[in-house]
Design a protein around this motif. Sequence first.
Motif, mmCIF file in Angstrom:
data_model
loop_
_atom_site.group_PDB
_atom_site.id
_atom_site.type_symbol
_atom_site.label_atom_id
_atom_site.label_comp_id
_atom_site.label_asym_id
_atom_site.label_seq_id
_atom_site.Cartn_x
_atom_site.Cartn_y
_atom_site.Cartn_z
ATOM 1 N N THR A 1 -31.486 -26.540 -52.996
ATOM 2 C CA THR A 1 -30.669 -25.640 -53.921
ATOM 3 C C THR A 1 -29.077 -26.327 -53.434
ATOM 4 O OG1 THR A 1 -30.108 -24.099 -52.019
ATOM 5 C CG2 THR A 1 -31.996 -23.697 -53.693
ATOM 6 N N PRO A 2 -28.085 -25.982 -54.380
ATOM 7 C CA PRO A 2 -26.679 -26.218 -53.991
ATOM 8 C C PRO A 2 -26.227 -25.694 -52.590
ATOM 9 C CG PRO A 2 -26.914 -25.765 -56.267
ATOM 10 C CD PRO A 2 -28.121 -25.280 -55.692
ATOM 11 N N ALA A 3 -26.641 -24.601 -52.553
ATOM 12 C CA ALA A 3 -26.260 -23.964 -50.749
ATOM 13 C C ALA A 3 -26.721 -24.644 -49.664
ATOM 14 C CB ALA A 3 -26.949 -22.370 -50.902
ATOM 15 N N GLU A 4 -28.495 -25.192 -49.926
ATOM 16 C CA GLU A 4 -28.936 -25.699 -48.670
ATOM 17 C C GLU A 4 -28.086 -27.417 -48.756
ATOM 18 O OE1 GLU A 4 -33.475 -24.189 -49.325
ATOM 19 O OE2 GLU A 4 -32.941 -26.098 -50.334
ATOM 20 N N LYS A 5 -27.927 -27.951 -49.625
ATOM 21 C CA LYS A 5 -27.082 -29.031 -49.841
ATOM 22 C C LYS A 5 -25.908 -29.027 -49.142
ATOM 23 C CE LYS A 5 -28.925 -31.175 -54.081
ATOM 24 N NZ LYS A 5 -28.786 -31.688 -55.250
ATOM 25 N N ALA A 6 -25.137 -27.739 -49.391
ATOM 26 C CA ALA A 6 -23.764 -27.834 -48.852
ATOM 27 C C ALA A 6 -23.735 -27.507 -47.274
ATOM 28 C CB ALA A 6 -23.074 -26.661 -49.547
ATOM 29 N N ALA A 7 -24.821 -26.724 -46.965
ATOM 30 C CA ALA A 7 -25.221 -26.633 -45.414
ATOM 31 C C ALA A 7 -25.500 -27.563 -44.721
ATOM 32 C CB ALA A 7 -26.178 -25.582 -45.310
ATOM 33 N N ALA A 8 -26.544 -28.506 -45.280
ATOM 34 C CA ALA A 8 -26.782 -29.850 -44.551
ATOM 35 C C ALA A 8 -25.364 -30.690 -44.637
ATOM 36 C CB ALA A 8 -27.810 -30.512 -45.483
ATOM 37 N N ARG A 9 -24.648 -30.874 -45.663
ATOM 38 C CA ARG A 9 -23.446 -31.553 -45.530
ATOM 39 C C ARG A 9 -22.420 -31.100 -44.546
ATOM 40 N NH1 ARG A 9 -21.361 -30.273 -50.556
ATOM 41 N NH2 ARG A 9 -22.724 -31.730 -51.474
ATOM 42 N N THR A 10 -22.264 -29.783 -44.102
ATOM 43 C CA THR A 10 -21.299 -29.415 -43.129
ATOM 44 C C THR A 10 -21.878 -29.535 -41.874
ATOM 45 O OG1 THR A 10 -22.527 -27.160 -43.196
ATOM 46 C CG2 THR A 10 -20.223 -27.578 -44.716
ATOM 47 N N GLU A 11 -23.170 -29.523 -41.789
ATOM 48 C CA GLU A 11 -23.854 -29.775 -40.528
ATOM 49 C C GLU A 11 -23.708 -31.471 -40.012
ATOM 50 O OE1 GLU A 11 -28.458 -29.893 -38.628
ATOM 51 O OE2 GLU A 11 -27.903 -28.854 -40.157
ATOM 52 N N ARG A 12 -23.879 -32.275 -41.137
ATOM 53 C CA ARG A 12 -23.842 -33.966 -41.114
ATOM 54 C C ARG A 12 -22.285 -34.021 -40.507
ATOM 55 N NH1 ARG A 12 -26.936 -34.041 -45.686
ATOM 56 N NH2 ARG A 12 -24.867 -34.554 -46.898
ATOM 57 N N LYS A 13 -21.374 -33.259 -41.257
ATOM 58 C CA LYS A 13 -19.873 -33.639 -41.082
ATOM 59 C C LYS A 13 -19.591 -33.186 -39.694
ATOM 60 C CE LYS A 13 -15.546 -32.948 -43.389
ATOM 61 N NZ LYS A 13 -14.847 -32.192 -44.535
ATOM 62 N N ALA A 14 -20.228 -32.047 -39.209
ATOM 63 C CA ALA A 14 -19.967 -31.554 -37.948
ATOM 64 C C ALA A 14 -20.475 -32.671 -36.720
ATOM 65 C CB ALA A 14 -20.478 -30.264 -37.354
ATOM 66 N N GLU A 15 -21.732 -33.233 -36.896
ATOM 67 C CA GLU A 15 -22.052 -34.280 -36.161
ATOM 68 C C GLU A 15 -21.372 -35.487 -36.188
ATOM 69 O OE1 GLU A 15 -26.196 -34.908 -37.576
ATOM 70 O OE2 GLU A 15 -26.946 -32.667 -36.710
ATOM 71 N N GLY A 16 -20.986 -35.869 -37.270
ATOM 72 C CA GLY A 16 -20.072 -37.080 -37.246
ATOM 73 C C GLY A 16 -18.696 -37.068 -36.570
ATOM 74 N N LYS A 17 -18.201 -35.829 -36.727
ATOM 75 C CA LYS A 17 -16.886 -35.557 -35.787
ATOM 76 C C LYS A 17 -17.164 -35.469 -34.122
ATOM 77 C CE LYS A 17 -14.231 -32.666 -38.908
ATOM 78 N NZ LYS A 17 -13.757 -31.242 -39.026
ATOM 79 N N ALA A 18 -18.392 -35.219 -33.989
ATOM 80 C CA ALA A 18 -18.744 -34.981 -32.315
ATOM 81 C C ALA A 18 -18.975 -36.502 -32.058
ATOM 82 C CB ALA A 18 -19.713 -34.128 -32.190
ATOM 83 N N ALA A 19 -19.866 -37.448 -33.021
ATOM 84 C CA ALA A 19 -19.852 -38.759 -32.736
ATOM 85 C C ALA A 19 -18.745 -39.499 -32.591
ATOM 86 C CB ALA A 19 -21.107 -39.125 -33.683
ATOM 87 N N ALA A 20 -17.822 -39.414 -33.350
ATOM 88 C CA ALA A 20 -16.557 -40.051 -33.560
ATOM 89 C C ALA A 20 -15.602 -39.830 -32.421
ATOM 90 C CB ALA A 20 -15.767 -39.776 -34.818
ATOM 91 N N LYS A 21 -15.951 -38.681 -31.835
ATOM 92 C CA LYS A 21 -14.908 -38.289 -30.660
ATOM 93 C C LYS A 21 -15.578 -38.891 -29.312
ATOM 94 C CE LYS A 21 -12.859 -33.999 -32.109
ATOM 95 N NZ LYS A 21 -12.452 -32.650 -31.913
ATOM 96 N N GLU A 22 -16.849 -38.913 -29.206
ATOM 97 C CA GLU A 22 -17.744 -39.489 -28.138
ATOM 98 C C GLU A 22 -17.195 -41.001 -28.072
ATOM 99 O OE1 GLU A 22 -21.641 -38.541 -28.118
ATOM 100 O OE2 GLU A 22 -21.451 -36.469 -27.850
ATOM 101 N N GLU A 23 -17.529 -41.548 -29.263
ATOM 102 C CA GLU A 23 -17.454 -43.016 -29.694
ATOM 103 C C GLU A 23 -17.486 -44.016 -28.225
ATOM 104 O OE1 GLU A 23 -14.392 -46.222 -31.548
ATOM 105 O OE2 GLU A 23 -13.606 -44.096 -31.344
#
Length: 113
Positions: A43-65
């Motif tokens: 559903t669109p809600a599930e897609k949005a939730a997954a997108r925000t989760e991936r975005k948060a993981e990406g931010k954390a990975a970029a900070k660790e780098e």
Amino acid sequence: MKKIILPLSIALAQMLAVSAFAQTSTGQADVSGSKAAPSAPATPAEKAAARTERKAEGKAAAKEETPQEGMPKSAGTARKTTKAQRKAAHAKRKAAAAAAVKSGELQAVPGEK
């Protein structure tokens, strides 16, 4: 003639063998193995939730780098200069080059004397 018939008969046998092995004992294609398991579309809600989760993981990975092999530290950040500073530096380089050309240290057009 014999040289043509032999390869054609081998190719025909291979074509028939592939279709024969793909069928079950009833002559039908294997229904259970021919399709992927059914899944409900997201559903669109599930897609949005997954997108925000991936975005948060990406931010954390970029900070660790973790630095790449052979590069123990980051290269750092570029120093930002204003437009006026860049223009002043360009004028200074241009004046130095003009003085060098005038004194004969540099040639205005490479290859000419």
